[in-house]
Design a protein around this motif. Sequence first.
Motif: not given
Lengths: 150, 142
Positions: B62, B64-66, B68-69
């Motif tokens: 999660f 990691m996903a945030e 890269i935003r």
Amino acid sequence: MALDQSFVGRTYPPTAPYEVGREKIREFAEAIGDANPAYTDQEAAKALGHPDVVAPPTFVFAITFKAAGQVVEDPQLGLDYSRVVHGDQKFAYTRPVRAGDRLSVTSTIEAIKSLAGNDILDIRGEVHDESGEHVVTAWTKLVARAPEEA
Amino acid sequence: MTAKIAYDEVEAGTELPAQTFPVTRATLVRYAGASGDFNPIHWNEKFAREVGLPDVIAHGMFTMAEAIRVVTDWAGDPAAVVEYGVRFTKPVVVPNDDEGAVIEVSAKVAAKLDDGRVRVDLTATSAGQKVLGMSRAVVKLA
């Protein structure tokens, strides 16, 4: 007990195809709070040159990690999954994952190390689409922490 | 692939707009469902404490996903990200209250590469602790 080094280089059979759905991509984008229209709006994705909506960069992990289950749960390897934490993660993309893809993962054990009683396992997942074209490679480092002394 | 940032417009040291991302228990339950990662350390406080964690922690993926935003919002097209890697150094601890935790992400162009690509280095912290290490993306610009 240290993991068997002879597993280094072992490649597991490709997984059955995972079909990437538009609504699954939408669900994932909403879960990470990302309103980028390329994830949910076909027209917006097309305006960027994509044939359909694309998935956020980390979406494919759900597919590659499930595939890595073949390795993690290999009884011959004998990894204690209850002690495993995620150490590193990396992706290299040939193209983005997109709706309609049917993706298959081939997992390979790249390295096994033992450090201070911890087992460290590097798994590479090669993701290909139905036509055999490479989409993305995912590298996952798992660390099985040493058991505490009883 | 059509990034909205031109390679010629950036140089080593160019900062990307920083962002902060709130994360509550509800966020984690939702991410568990969407990602299929139902490990109880991400929603069950009792279980988390039993395995030696201070409290429920966010999924590393999660975070990691945030992070890269910051890059995908900057580049416009998510497909501009051609490589992305992180090390999970510290967990994001998420208390069971209305506020939860906050992940703060900053990023800058670390190097200009060939073929219109740049390397972007990311910094992600929560409660003053660095939660990602070696966090780098290779981004193809216009």
